[in-house]
Design an enzyme around this catalytic site. Structure first.
Site, short mmCIF file in Angstrom:
data_model
loop_
_atom_site.label_atom_id
_atom_site.label_comp_id
_atom_site.label_asym_id
_atom_site.label_seq_id
_atom_site.Cartn_x
_atom_site.Cartn_y
_atom_site.Cartn_z
N HIS A 1 -13.42 -3.33 -1.08
CA HIS A 1 -12.45 -2.88 -0.09
C HIS A 1 -12.67 -3.62 1.25
O HIS A 1 -12.51 -3.05 2.33
CB HIS A 1 -12.58 -1.36 0.11
CG HIS A 1 -11.30 -0.65 0.41
ND1 HIS A 1 -10.70 0.22 -0.48
CD2 HIS A 1 -10.51 -0.64 1.49
CE1 HIS A 1 -9.60 0.72 0.07
NE2 HIS A 1 -9.46 0.22 1.26
N TYR B 1 -2.27 5.39 -4.04
CA TYR B 1 -3.22 6.44 -3.67
C TYR B 1 -2.55 7.75 -4.05
O TYR B 1 -1.31 7.82 -4.10
CB TYR B 1 -3.45 6.44 -2.15
CG TYR B 1 -4.45 5.45 -1.61
CD1 TYR B 1 -5.64 5.16 -2.27
CD2 TYR B 1 -4.21 4.82 -0.38
CE1 TYR B 1 -6.55 4.25 -1.73
CE2 TYR B 1 -5.11 3.92 0.16
CZ TYR B 1 -6.28 3.65 -0.52
OH TYR B 1 -7.18 2.76 0.02
N THR C 1 -6.11 2.18 -6.76
CA THR C 1 -7.36 1.95 -6.01
C THR C 1 -8.32 3.11 -6.27
O THR C 1 -7.95 4.27 -6.09
CB THR C 1 -7.05 1.80 -4.51
OG1 THR C 1 -6.20 0.67 -4.34
CG2 THR C 1 -8.32 1.58 -3.70
N LYS D 1 -8.19 -1.38 -8.98
CA LYS D 1 -8.80 -2.08 -7.83
C LYS D 1 -9.95 -1.29 -7.24
O LYS D 1 -9.82 -0.07 -7.02
CB LYS D 1 -7.73 -2.29 -6.76
CG LYS D 1 -8.24 -2.82 -5.42
CD LYS D 1 -7.08 -3.10 -4.47
CE LYS D 1 -7.52 -3.63 -3.13
NZ LYS D 1 -8.00 -2.60 -2.22
N SER E 1 0.81 -1.22 0.00
CA SER E 1 0.00 0.00 0.00
C SER E 1 0.85 1.27 0.00
O SER E 1 1.93 1.30 0.59
CB SER E 1 -0.89 -0.01 1.25
OG SER E 1 -1.42 1.27 1.50
#
Ligand SMILES: Cc1cc2nc3c(=O)[nH]c(=O)nc-3n(C[C@H](O)[C@H](O)[C@H](O)COP(=O)(O)O)c2cc1C
Length: 388
Positions: free
Chosen positions: A281, A141, A167, A257, A117
């Site tokens: 999620h 992100y 995402t 995603k 992440s």
């Protein structure tokens, strides 16, 4: 950080992911456990994810002797030992100081990729350097807005990440009511004042605090700082228009995603996605969504062979992997499962969780008479439970 002998023997005794979950609950403070275990609002979607797997019925074929099944396949052109990726989960260091590098090493040993992440505890370079030699995917992100995203993409390429996962279901953080009730938000505030407030709960898990102190570990985002803070992720979240420049800037495989519908999946593939992840999620964002397993078949149908279709949400057993594949997924991502292992027994705990999932998949395939993952298909399902 050497793996502790105590954690190795504790991990060896784990019999299921649910067992790892129970062990995790006893090992880390409840507010930390609930960060992983909890979901948005009434947690309806999170429960639905689990129920959808439980509701799948197999069609039984007796006396099949397919021999030892081969769980191997390819994902985005790379060979994997079984069709699973550890899902990108922020701040793994809250559960154990070994954090994402341990998860990536365990995934490499198991022969599967690890998705890391943007909100990881260890920086993406640190995971690249200390995370073993398996395939690593970087989850993007927009930390630091669009400029920050550009620099993260370049850093991920420089650190050897093989795929980029964008995402697209997080324009704002879902409302996680368990966190609110405990008065915690991540990155965790470890100031003396906040530690004093949390002291009564943390004191019940001295081992967790001891490990943190021993490793001088602080629960912060390794990629923040110069790049921006956590709030910047929500200031300028990615839109469909952004996928165009991301596709141009990133040379490797692109994964989108957080899609739940055929229309959005088609859009992602039209924008150049090599894979999509059908995902709500883990029920942590918009509560009230269907289970991702329920949404899967229509997306598979819409995408066809233009891209690989992955799924996450509720994977707790190897048989769940088999069910997702039977319904058309190429592979699954597992989030909480590996976090429970990490919290329960550190790096050996993640090893054990991946070993359990692979072993359960193998056994399920043997029971179904499947020699390879290509044999898993809808012909193995018995929706009415009445046979055919
Ligand atoms: C503690 C935690 C943190 C997460 N952080 C991220 C994240 O930073 N980025 C992301 O794309 N998904 C994140 N997710 C979602 C997972 O990638 C994945 O979609 C979800 O966990 C799948 O459901 P499962 O936990 O039932 O396997 C997080 C999930 C958990 C449990």
């Amino acid at each position: 950080m050497a793996m502790s002998r105590r954690e190795t023997s504790s991990a060896a005794r784990l019999v299921s992911i649910e067992d790892a979950r129970r062990r995790a609950r006893r090992r880390v403070p409840l507010p930390v456990f609930d960060v992983a275990d909890g979901a948005a609002e009434a947690e309806v979607t999170a429960r639905r994810n689990l129920a959808a797997f439980a509701d799948v019925r197999w069609y039984h074929r007796a006396a099949t002797a397919a021999g030892a099944p081969d769980t191997g396949t390819t994902l985005l052109g790379r060979r994997v030992a079984f069709p699973l990726v550890t899902a990108p989960c922020g701040l793994a260091g809250a559960f154990h100081p070994a954090a994402e590098p341990a998860v990536a090493r365990a995934a490499a040993r198991a022969g599967v990729p690890a998705a890391i992440s943007t909100c990881s505890s260890a920086s993406l370079e640190e995971v690249g350097a200390r995370g073993g030699d398996g395939g690593k995917w970087f989850q993007l992100y927009f930390l630091g807005g669009r400029d920050g995203a550009e620099s993260l993409i370049d850093r991920a390429a420089g650190a050897g990440y093989e795929a980029l996962v964008v995402t697209v279901d997080t324009p704002v953080s879902g409302h996680r009511e368990r966190d609110g009730a405990h008065g915690v938000s991540l990155p965790m505030d470890l100031s003396p004042a906040n530690l004093a407030r949390l002291a009564p709960v943390v004191a019940r898990r001295p081992g967790w605090l001891w490990r943190l102190a021993r490793d001088r570990h602080s629960i912060e985002m390794g990629n923040a700082g110069a790049a921006g803070d956590i709030a910047s992720i929500f200031a300028e979240p990615p839109t469909w228009a952004d996928l165009g420049w991301i596709r141009e800037r990133w040379n490797g495989p692109l994964v989108v995603k957080g899609l739940m519908t055929p229309a959005d999946a088609r859009r992602a593939v039209d924008a150049g996605a090599d894979a999509v992840v059908v995902s709500n999620h883990g029920g942590r964002q918009l509560d009230g969504l269907p289970a991702s397993l329920e949404a899967l078949p229509a997306v598979v149908e819409a995408v066809g062979d233009r891209a690989e279709v992955l799924l996450d949400g509720g994977v707790r057993r190897g048989s769940d992997i088999a069910k997702a594949l039977a319904l058309g997924a190429r592979a699954v991502l597992a989030g909480r499962a590996h976090l429970y292992g990490l919290a329960a027994a550190g790096e050996p705990g993640v090893d054990r969780v991946l070993e359990l999932l692979a072993g359960e998949l193998r056994r399920t395939m043997t029971l179904l008479g499947c020699a390879s993952v290509a044999d898993l298909g809808p012909h193995l399902l018995d929706p009415s439970g009445e046979g055919r």
